[in-house]
Design a protein around this motif. Structure first.
Motif, short mmCIF file in Angstrom:
data_model
loop_
_atom_site.label_atom_id
_atom_site.label_comp_id
_atom_site.label_asym_id
_atom_site.label_seq_id
_atom_site.Cartn_x
_atom_site.Cartn_y
_atom_site.Cartn_z
N ALA A 48 0.86 -1.18 0.00
CA ALA A 48 0.00 0.00 0.00
C ALA A 48 0.90 1.24 0.00
CB ALA A 48 -0.91 -0.01 1.22
N TRP A 49 0.68 2.13 -0.97
CA TRP A 49 1.51 3.31 -1.15
C TRP A 49 0.76 4.56 -0.69
CZ3 TRP A 49 6.50 3.41 -3.23
CH2 TRP A 49 6.95 2.20 -3.79
N HIS A 50 1.40 5.39 0.14
CA HIS A 50 0.84 6.69 0.48
C HIS A 50 0.98 7.61 -0.72
CE1 HIS A 50 0.32 10.62 2.48
NE2 HIS A 50 -0.44 9.93 3.31
N VAL A 51 0.05 8.55 -0.86
CA VAL A 51 0.02 9.40 -2.05
C VAL A 51 1.34 10.14 -2.24
CG1 VAL A 51 -1.07 11.41 -3.11
CG2 VAL A 51 -2.48 9.70 -1.97
N ALA A 52 1.86 10.74 -1.20
CA ALA A 52 3.08 11.54 -1.33
C ALA A 52 4.27 10.67 -1.75
CB ALA A 52 3.38 12.25 -0.01
N GLU A 53 4.40 9.50 -1.14
CA GLU A 53 5.52 8.61 -1.47
C GLU A 53 5.40 8.08 -2.89
OE1 GLU A 53 7.69 4.54 0.21
OE2 GLU A 53 5.69 5.11 0.91
N LEU A 54 4.19 7.71 -3.28
CA LEU A 54 3.98 7.19 -4.62
C LEU A 54 4.23 8.26 -5.67
CD1 LEU A 54 3.19 4.65 -6.18
CD2 LEU A 54 0.79 5.35 -5.99
N ALA A 55 3.80 9.48 -5.39
CA ALA A 55 4.03 10.59 -6.33
C ALA A 55 5.52 10.86 -6.48
CB ALA A 55 3.29 11.83 -5.85
N GLU A 56 6.26 10.80 -5.37
CA GLU A 56 7.70 11.04 -5.44
C GLU A 56 8.41 9.96 -6.24
OE1 GLU A 56 11.57 11.51 -2.45
OE2 GLU A 56 9.55 11.16 -1.65
N ARG A 57 8.04 8.69 -6.00
CA ARG A 57 8.67 7.59 -6.73
C ARG A 57 8.32 7.63 -8.21
NH1 ARG A 57 10.45 3.10 -4.05
NH2 ARG A 57 11.14 2.51 -6.14
N ALA A 58 7.10 8.09 -8.53
CA ALA A 58 6.67 8.16 -9.93
C ALA A 58 7.09 9.47 -10.59
CB ALA A 58 5.16 8.01 -10.02
N VAL A 79 -7.34 -0.64 -8.56
CA VAL A 79 -6.55 0.11 -7.59
C VAL A 79 -7.48 0.59 -6.48
CG1 VAL A 79 -4.96 2.02 -7.21
CG2 VAL A 79 -4.99 0.84 -9.41
N ALA A 80 -7.24 0.11 -5.27
CA ALA A 80 -8.09 0.47 -4.12
C ALA A 80 -7.42 1.56 -3.30
CB ALA A 80 -8.35 -0.76 -3.25
N ARG A 81 -8.26 2.37 -2.65
CA ARG A 81 -7.75 3.41 -1.76
C ARG A 81 -8.25 3.15 -0.36
NH1 ARG A 81 -8.47 10.03 -2.21
NH2 ARG A 81 -7.12 10.53 -0.42
N SER A 82 -7.34 3.18 0.61
CA SER A 82 -7.70 2.92 1.99
C SER A 82 -8.20 4.20 2.64
CB SER A 82 -6.51 2.37 2.76
OG SER A 82 -5.50 3.38 2.88
N SER A 83 -8.73 4.05 3.84
CA SER A 83 -9.23 5.22 4.56
C SER A 83 -8.11 6.19 4.92
CB SER A 83 -9.96 4.77 5.83
OG SER A 83 -9.10 4.00 6.66
N GLY A 84 -6.88 5.68 5.00
CA GLY A 84 -5.75 6.54 5.31
C GLY A 84 -5.17 7.25 4.11
N GLY A 85 -5.72 7.00 2.94
CA GLY A 85 -5.26 7.69 1.74
C GLY A 85 -4.19 6.95 0.97
N SER A 86 -3.96 5.67 1.26
CA SER A 86 -2.97 4.88 0.53
C SER A 86 -3.62 4.15 -0.64
CB SER A 86 -2.30 3.87 1.47
OG SER A 86 -1.62 4.52 2.51
N TYR A 87 -2.82 3.92 -1.69
CA TYR A 87 -3.29 3.20 -2.86
C TYR A 87 -2.63 1.82 -2.91
CZ TYR A 87 -5.30 7.54 -4.66
OH TYR A 87 -6.04 8.67 -4.83
N GLN A 88 -3.41 0.83 -3.37
CA GLN A 88 -2.89 -0.53 -3.47
C GLN A 88 -3.59 -1.25 -4.62
OE1 GLN A 88 -3.51 -2.94 0.01
NE2 GLN A 88 -1.89 -4.38 -0.54
N LEU A 89 -2.81 -2.02 -5.40
CA LEU A 89 -3.36 -2.82 -6.48
C LEU A 89 -3.86 -4.13 -5.88
CD1 LEU A 89 -3.75 -2.89 -9.59
CD2 LEU A 89 -1.58 -4.10 -9.73
#
Length: 343
Positions: A48-58, A79-89
């Motif tokens: 599960a990737w947090h938005v900020a971390e995933l944006a930086e890596r991408a 692609v699912a989004r958790s309540s904490g704002g993380s994305y996961q395939l």
């Protein structure tokens, strides 16, 4: 509109993932299609990737990232989004295209090559078509590595194939702790009806085996699955027993007397290693010069028959140095060939 055409342009189902920089982040991508592939390669690791971390890596902004996530969903990627704002395939209703790294593509191709050798009816054609699709897209740099990992001889299918519904039913019954009954033919061609508690299926020596507790004999037994017919599930269940102390694989191996790793075969050729390097599968053994006119080939292999064929096919004079069992086997084989050639 131009972006839409790029997103929906045909693309291979299996493609190499982008390269990593020395800092561990992905190279900056110019176009949306490349950005989507970058994002997908990151999501496919399952975390599960947090938005900020995933944006930086991408190498993109959080706002653009969210748009790209929506595009992936439109393309069928769950692609699912958790309540904490993380994305996961996550898993979905259909199998979406995959992005593989070089090592993953190589492992998948080699695995499919060997899957073609399986003994499960109706699966060989699926393995063949999957392999053909992947090999068409495999870069030349990976194709050479793949060939180096595979044996030089063509695949040979065995006669004893297993019905896929038998494997599935045994696996289901083992998982649900359900009794099974079946007709069994042993190695002496004796027929019997068996009532068994199934536990595990093991693939050894290119054959499937079932480890189970035989209710009539009140003991552990292993059964070759290709010798099982008329499989039924009466509907009763059992409480699982403690497995054999030696472990499942060791118990099955010992029950059927599988040979341990044989001693290495050592062969001396009357030619330099450079001459033999293109004639022998040296990636499976070791080839080294003895002097200017001879070399030694060392290999560990279960099939001496295959080895003798390979050695003779080189056309180079050779002498088997060890082990003694191989020397005896070669002499017996040569005698049978000589007798077959007598008028």
């Amino acid at each position: 509109m131009r972006v839409t055409r790029e997103l929906h342009a045909p693309k291979p189902a299996l493609s190499p993932a982008p390269d990593l920089t020395t800092r561990g982040t992905l190279n900056r991508m110019a176009g949306p299609s490349e950005r989507i592939v970058t994002l997908l390669s990151l999501l496919q690791d399952g975390r599960a990737w947090h938005v900020a971390e995933l944006a930086e890596r991408a190498s993109t902004s959080p706002r653009t990232l969210r748009r790209d996530i929506h595009r992936l969903r439109d393309l069928g990627y769950p692609v699912a989004r958790s309540s904490g704002g993380s994305y996961q395939l996550v898993s979905g209703d259909a199998m979406p295209p995959l992005v593989l790294t070089d090592e993953e593509a190589l492992a998948a191709t080699v695995g499919l090559r060997f899957a073609v050798l399986d003994q499960i009816e109706e699966t060989t054609s699926a393995a063949d078509t999957a392999l053909a699709k992947l090999e068409r897209l495999l870069p030349s740099r990976l194709r050479h590595r793949m060939e180096a990992l595979l044996p030089p001889t063509p695949p040979v299918h065995t006669a004893e194939q297993v019905a896929p519904h038998t494997l599935r039913q045994l696996a289901t019954s083992a998982s649900l702790h359900q009794h099974v009954r079946f007709h069994y033919t042993d190695h002496a061609h004796q027929h019997s009806q068996r009532s068994t508690e199934p536990y595990h299926q093991v693939l050894l020596g290119r054959r499937w085996y079932l480890l189970g507790w035989d209710l009539d004999r009140e003991d552990w037994r292993t059964y070759r699955v290709d010798r099982i017919t008329d499989l039924t599930v009466p509907g009763t269940t059992f409480d699982p027993r403690d497995l054999p102390s030696s472990g499942v694989v060791r118990f099955v191996r010992d029950s059927h007397r599988f040979p341990e790793t044989p001693p290495p075969a050592v062969v001396r050729f009357h030619a330099p290693a450079a001459t033999l390097s293109e004639l022998l599968p040296h990636h499976e053994g070791r080839l080294e010069d003895i002097d200017e006119s001879s070399c030694r080939y060392t290999i560990t292999i279960h099939s001496w028959e295959w080895l003798l064929i390979t050695l003779t096919a080189t056309g180079i004079p050779y002498r088997i140095e060890s082990p003694d069992e191989l020397v005896t086997y070669a002499r017996d084989t040569a005698q049978r060939i000589a007798q077959a050639a007598d008028p």
